[in-house]
Design a protein around this motif. Structure first.
Motif, PDB file in Angstrom:
ATOM      1  N   LEU A 174       0.838  -1.204   0.000  1.00 61.04           N
ATOM      2  CA  LEU A 174       0.000   0.000   0.000  1.00 61.04           C
ATOM      3  C   LEU A 174       0.872   1.253   0.000  1.00 61.04           C
ATOM      4  CD1 LEU A 174      -2.820   1.285   0.192  1.00 61.04           C
ATOM      5  CD2 LEU A 174      -2.665   1.065   2.681  1.00 61.04           C
ATOM      6  N   LYS A 175       1.961   1.225   0.761  1.00 59.33           N
ATOM      7  CA  LYS A 175       2.886   2.360   0.788  1.00 59.33           C
ATOM      8  C   LYS A 175       3.523   2.587  -0.579  1.00 59.33           C
ATOM      9  CE  LYS A 175       5.670   1.386   4.187  1.00 59.33           C
ATOM     10  NZ  LYS A 175       6.826   1.519   5.088  1.00 59.33           N
ATOM     11  N   ILE A 176       3.888   1.489  -1.233  1.00 64.32           N
ATOM     12  CA  ILE A 176       4.510   1.596  -2.562  1.00 64.32           C
ATOM     13  C   ILE A 176       3.526   2.195  -3.564  1.00 64.32           C
ATOM     14  CG2 ILE A 176       5.395   0.249  -4.519  1.00 64.32           C
ATOM     15  CD1 ILE A 176       6.557  -1.707  -2.398  1.00 64.32           C
ATOM     16  N   ARG A 177       2.288   1.683  -3.543  1.00 64.82           N
ATOM     17  CA  ARG A 177       1.281   2.128  -4.513  1.00 64.82           C
ATOM     18  C   ARG A 177       0.880   3.589  -4.297  1.00 64.82           C
ATOM     19  NH1 ARG A 177      -1.317  -2.456  -7.023  1.00 64.82           N
ATOM     20  NH2 ARG A 177       0.478  -3.765  -7.559  1.00 64.82           N
ATOM     21  N   THR A 178       0.979   4.064  -3.061  1.00 60.98           N
ATOM     22  CA  THR A 178       0.566   5.442  -2.746  1.00 60.98           C
ATOM     23  C   THR A 178       1.767   6.356  -2.509  1.00 60.98           C
ATOM     24  OG1 THR A 178       0.417   4.889  -0.401  1.00 60.98           O
ATOM     25  CG2 THR A 178      -1.607   4.698  -1.697  1.00 60.98           C
ATOM     26  N   GLU A 179       2.962   5.808  -2.727  1.00 62.20           N
ATOM     27  CA  GLU A 179       4.211   6.543  -2.487  1.00 62.20           C
ATOM     28  C   GLU A 179       4.310   7.037  -1.045  1.00 62.20           C
ATOM     29  OE1 GLU A 179       4.463   9.570  -5.486  1.00 62.20           O
ATOM     30  OE2 GLU A 179       4.864   8.130  -7.067  1.00 62.20           O
ATOM     31  N   GLY A 180       3.643   6.311  -0.146  1.00 64.22           N
ATOM     32  CA  GLY A 180       3.718   6.628   1.277  1.00 64.22           C
ATOM     33  C   GLY A 180       2.987   7.886   1.683  1.00 64.22           C
ATOM     34  N   LYS A 181       2.161   8.447   0.787  1.00 62.13           N
ATOM     35  CA  LYS A 181       1.457   9.706   1.081  1.00 62.13           C
ATOM     36  C   LYS A 181       0.198   9.421   1.897  1.00 62.13           C
ATOM     37  CE  LYS A 181       3.223  11.961  -3.064  1.00 62.13           C
ATOM     38  NZ  LYS A 181       2.900  12.491  -4.405  1.00 62.13           N
ATOM     39  N   LEU A 182       0.122  10.067   3.042  1.00 60.51           N
ATOM     40  CA  LEU A 182      -0.975   9.822   3.983  1.00 60.51           C
ATOM     41  C   LEU A 182      -2.340  10.079   3.337  1.00 60.51           C
ATOM     42  CD1 LEU A 182      -1.972   9.152   6.819  1.00 60.51           C
ATOM     43  CD2 LEU A 182      -1.531  11.531   7.467  1.00 60.51           C
ATOM     44  N   SER A 183      -2.474  11.180   2.605  1.00 57.40           N
ATOM     45  CA  SER A 183      -3.762  11.511   1.976  1.00 57.40           C
ATOM     46  C   SER A 183      -4.202  10.424   0.997  1.00 57.40           C
ATOM     47  CB  SER A 183      -3.671  12.859   1.243  1.00 57.40           C
ATOM     48  OG  SER A 183      -3.426  13.903   2.149  1.00 57.40           O
ATOM     49  N   LEU A 184      -3.253   9.921   0.202  1.00 60.57           N
ATOM     50  CA  LEU A 184      -3.590   8.877  -0.778  1.00 60.57           C
ATOM     51  C   LEU A 184      -3.961   7.566  -0.078  1.00 60.57           C
ATOM     52  CD1 LEU A 184      -0.908   9.458  -3.579  1.00 60.57           C
ATOM     53  CD2 LEU A 184      -3.269  10.270  -3.490  1.00 60.57           C
ATOM     54  N   ILE A 185      -3.244   7.235   0.984  1.00 55.99           N
ATOM     55  CA  ILE A 185      -3.567   6.015   1.743  1.00 55.99           C
ATOM     56  C   ILE A 185      -4.978   6.115   2.298  1.00 55.99           C
ATOM     57  CG2 ILE A 185      -3.021   4.656   3.806  1.00 55.99           C
ATOM     58  CD1 ILE A 185      -0.066   5.360   3.353  1.00 55.99           C
ATOM     59  N   MET A 186      -5.309   7.271   2.882  1.00 52.07           N
ATOM     60  CA  MET A 186      -6.638   7.464   3.474  1.00 52.07           C
ATOM     61  C   MET A 186      -7.735   7.390   2.410  1.00 52.07           C
ATOM     62  SD  MET A 186      -6.378   7.572   6.653  1.00 52.07           S
ATOM     63  CE  MET A 186      -5.243   7.896   7.999  1.00 52.07           C
ATOM     64  N   ASN A 187      -7.441   7.843   1.207  1.00 56.12           N
ATOM     65  CA  ASN A 187      -8.424   7.762   0.116  1.00 56.12           C
ATOM     66  C   ASN A 187      -8.720   6.319  -0.283  1.00 56.12           C
ATOM     67  OD1 ASN A 187      -8.689  10.521  -0.039  1.00 56.12           O
ATOM     68  ND2 ASN A 187      -7.222  10.768  -1.718  1.00 56.12           N
ATOM     69  N   GLU A 188      -7.718   5.446  -0.115  1.00 57.94           N
ATOM     70  CA  GLU A 188      -7.870   4.038  -0.524  1.00 57.94           C
ATOM     71  C   GLU A 188      -8.550   3.187   0.541  1.00 57.94           C
ATOM     72  OE1 GLU A 188      -7.330   2.993  -3.465  1.00 57.94           O
ATOM     73  OE2 GLU A 188      -6.139   4.636  -4.302  1.00 57.94           O
ATOM     74  N   LEU A 189      -8.453   3.589   1.801  1.00 62.34           N
ATOM     75  CA  LEU A 189      -8.958   2.749   2.893  1.00 62.34           C
ATOM     76  C   LEU A 189     -10.448   2.398   2.793  1.00 62.34           C
ATOM     77  CD1 LEU A 189      -7.051   3.966   6.087  1.00 62.34           C
ATOM     78  CD2 LEU A 189      -6.661   1.906   4.716  1.00 62.34           C
ATOM     79  N   PRO A 190     -11.353   3.344   2.449  1.00 58.41           N
ATOM     80  CA  PRO A 190     -12.775   2.972   2.360  1.00 58.41           C
ATOM     81  C   PRO A 190     -13.035   1.826   1.383  1.00 58.41           C
ATOM     82  CG  PRO A 190     -12.556   5.350   2.375  1.00 58.41           C
ATOM     83  CD  PRO A 190     -11.169   4.799   2.250  1.00 58.41           C
ATOM     84  N   LYS A 191     -12.327   1.800   0.245  1.00 58.61           N
ATOM     85  CA  LYS A 191     -12.493   0.705  -0.735  1.00 58.61           C
ATOM     86  C   LYS A 191     -11.992  -0.612  -0.151  1.00 58.61           C
ATOM     87  CE  LYS A 191     -10.107   2.899  -3.924  1.00 58.61           C
ATOM     88  NZ  LYS A 191      -9.418   3.185  -5.196  1.00 58.61           N
ATOM     89  N   LEU A 192     -10.887  -0.534   0.578  1.00 58.09           N
ATOM     90  CA  LEU A 192     -10.319  -1.747   1.174  1.00 58.09           C
ATOM     91  C   LEU A 192     -11.201  -2.275   2.301  1.00 58.09           C
ATOM     92  CD1 LEU A 192      -6.599  -0.588   1.171  1.00 58.09           C
ATOM     93  CD2 LEU A 192      -7.581  -2.392  -0.256  1.00 58.09           C
ATOM     94  N   PHE A 193     -11.835  -1.360   3.045  1.00 56.61           N
ATOM     95  CA  PHE A 193     -12.757  -1.786   4.102  1.00 56.61           C
ATOM     96  C   PHE A 193     -13.935  -2.561   3.504  1.00 56.61           C
ATOM     97  CE2 PHE A 193     -11.497   2.044   6.988  1.00 56.61           C
ATOM     98  CZ  PHE A 193     -10.375   1.348   7.402  1.00 56.61           C
ATOM     99  N   LEU A 194     -14.428  -2.099   2.380  1.00 57.43           N
ATOM    100  CA  LEU A 194     -15.542  -2.791   1.718  1.00 57.43           C
ATOM    101  C   LEU A 194     -15.123  -4.184   1.260  1.00 57.43           C
ATOM    102  CD1 LEU A 194     -17.176   0.019  -0.467  1.00 57.43           C
ATOM    103  CD2 LEU A 194     -18.243  -1.213   1.431  1.00 57.43           C
ATOM    104  N   LEU A 195     -13.917  -4.266   0.694  1.00 50.64           N
ATOM    105  CA  LEU A 195     -13.437  -5.545   0.171  1.00 50.64           C
ATOM    106  C   LEU A 195     -13.170  -6.549   1.303  1.00 50.64           C
ATOM    107  CD1 LEU A 195     -12.785  -6.718  -2.641  1.00 50.64           C
ATOM    108  CD2 LEU A 195     -10.412  -6.060  -2.289  1.00 50.64           C
ATOM    109  N   ALA A 196     -12.721  -6.025   2.441  1.00 50.90           N
ATOM    110  CA  ALA A 196     -12.376  -6.914   3.572  1.00 50.90           C
ATOM    111  C   ALA A 196     -13.502  -6.982   4.599  1.00 50.90           C
ATOM    112  CB  ALA A 196     -11.092  -6.406   4.234  1.00 50.90           C
ATOM    113  N   TYR A 197     -14.726  -6.687   4.178  1.00 56.36           N
ATOM    114  CA  TYR A 197     -15.857  -6.590   5.101  1.00 56.36           C
ATOM    115  C   TYR A 197     -16.088  -7.883   5.900  1.00 56.36           C
ATOM    116  CZ  TYR A 197     -20.595  -5.937   6.858  1.00 56.36           C
ATOM    117  OH  TYR A 197     -21.699  -5.850   7.676  1.00 56.36           O
ATOM    118  N   LYS A 198     -15.929  -9.024   5.255  1.00 54.18           N
ATOM    119  CA  LYS A 198     -16.214 -10.301   5.927  1.00 54.18           C
ATOM    120  C   LYS A 198     -15.116 -10.702   6.894  1.00 54.18           C
ATOM    121  CE  LYS A 198     -19.237 -12.298   2.380  1.00 54.18           C
ATOM    122  NZ  LYS A 198     -19.415 -13.418   1.412  1.00 54.18           N
TER     123      LYS A 198
END
Length: 341
Positions: A174-198
């Motif tokens: 995740l750090k590599i894909r977002t270049e370690g930028k906090l704002s970009l990581i936070m933007n991705e988290l809601p999608k990941l929460f949906l995918l890992a819901y179960k």
């Protein structure tokens, strides 16, 4: 003033009249704004909070609002976003702003108003009269890129708060894909929460599925091939990028930027600069500096200088030659733009 100091003062209900929040970390800026908003009682917010975007609103209107007394409350909050007039890019501004009025306000601010200027820029144009006066008179809060430790702490807090965990390898990807930028990581988290819901566990496969590679990351891989003289693989990857309708000059500009950064980091490291000092000096995200320091072990200053010069000549040829971009890149990889020729 550091962000942590600002939050401590706000918790103690201690406020200054005017703040300038400077830096490109969008997540931190939004967190600052939300913290200030909470200082105004909820029932008073509609009348005592004003937000003005300097790309669509007039500075005059924002300052008139700031000068008016709070409506049935102790204080009011005026937020001025994207003050492009403080930068060297003011020519890009859609509206002409009367900065003399801001100079007047700085000298005599309304004591019951908190004026918050949010500047999402790496730096300001300190040659300008308005910028000089602001930096002298107001409270400057730098919301620069978060350190790796601070980013991990913030991300872990949000993941845990939502009832999830993330595997170590997944977080590294995740750090590599977002270049370690906090704002970009936070933007991705809601999608990941949906995918890992179960399972409530974010794994590496989920990162691969949901977080796309950026053009810069693809060109980072191309840059590695270029620096290691992997001629065939580099030419093949360059052709793939062109086939994806990426602009040749844009590809070349990113390559030049990557090699220039490696050179700058190597020179500063030789002069005794530590990772954090290099990031501050170059105004570059700490994670990019970390990667550059790791990669610098592979390449000598001579190799980096030669490749940098070759890429600059390649750009000159792209702008002046009748040859196609792919053909010119092939010539570059074969050494036709090196100083030896």
């Amino acid at each position: 003033m550091k962000i942590s100091e600002l939050f401590t003062k706000i918790e103690k209900n201690t406020f200054d009249n005017i703040y300038l929040i400077l830096g490109k970390e969008e997540y931190i800026q939004e967190k600052v704004i939300k913290t200030f908003v909470k200082c105004i009682p909820e029932e008073e917010r509609a009348m005592n909070i004003g937000q003005y975007d300097m790309e669509v609103n007039l500075l005059t209107d924002a300052l008139n609002d700031a000068l008016s007394a709070p409506f049935f409350g102790e204080k009011k909050l005026i937020i001025i976003k994207r003050p492009l007039f403080l930068t060297a890019d003011n020519k890009k501004a859609k509206l002409e702003q009367n900065t003399d009025e801001l100079l007047k306000y700085i000298k005599n601010p309304e004591p019951r108003t908190i004026l918050l200027l949010v500047a999402p820029y790496e730096k300001l144009d300190e040659r300008k009269k308005i910028t000089k006066q602001l930096l002298k008179s107001v409270t400057l809060v730098e919301s620069g890129y978060s350190s790796e430790q601070d980013t991990l702490k913030e991300v872990s807090k949000i993941i845990s708060k939502n009832g999830y965990t993330i595997e170590a390898k997944a977080y590294e990807l995740l750090k590599i894909r977002t270049e370690g930028k906090l704002s970009l990581i936070m933007n991705e988290l809601p999608k990941l929460f949906l995918l890992a819901y179960k399972t409530k566990i974010i794994n590496e496969e989920m990162i691969n599925r949901m977080v796309a590679r950026t053009l810069e990351q693809n060109i980072f891989d191309l840059g590695e091939l270029v620096l290691n003289d992997k001629v065939e693989l580099a030419i093949e990857m360059y052709a793939d990028l062109i086939e994806q309708h990426e602009e040749p000059l844009k590809i070349n500009a990113i390559l030049i930027g990557q090699v220039r950064l490696l050179l700058q980091v190597q020179i500063l490291q030789q002069h005794g600069y530590a990772q954090g000092n290099i990031a501050s000096a170059l105004k570059v995200h700490p994670y990019r500096i970390k990667l550059a320091l790791q990669n610098n072990r592979k390449y000598s200053k001579k190799i980096l200088s030669e490749k940098y010069a070759g890429l600059v000549r390649l750009e000159e040829q792209m702008k002046s030659s009748q040859k196609g971009a792919e053909q010119l890149f092939q010539l570059f990889m074969l050494g036709y733009f090196s100083e030896k020729r």
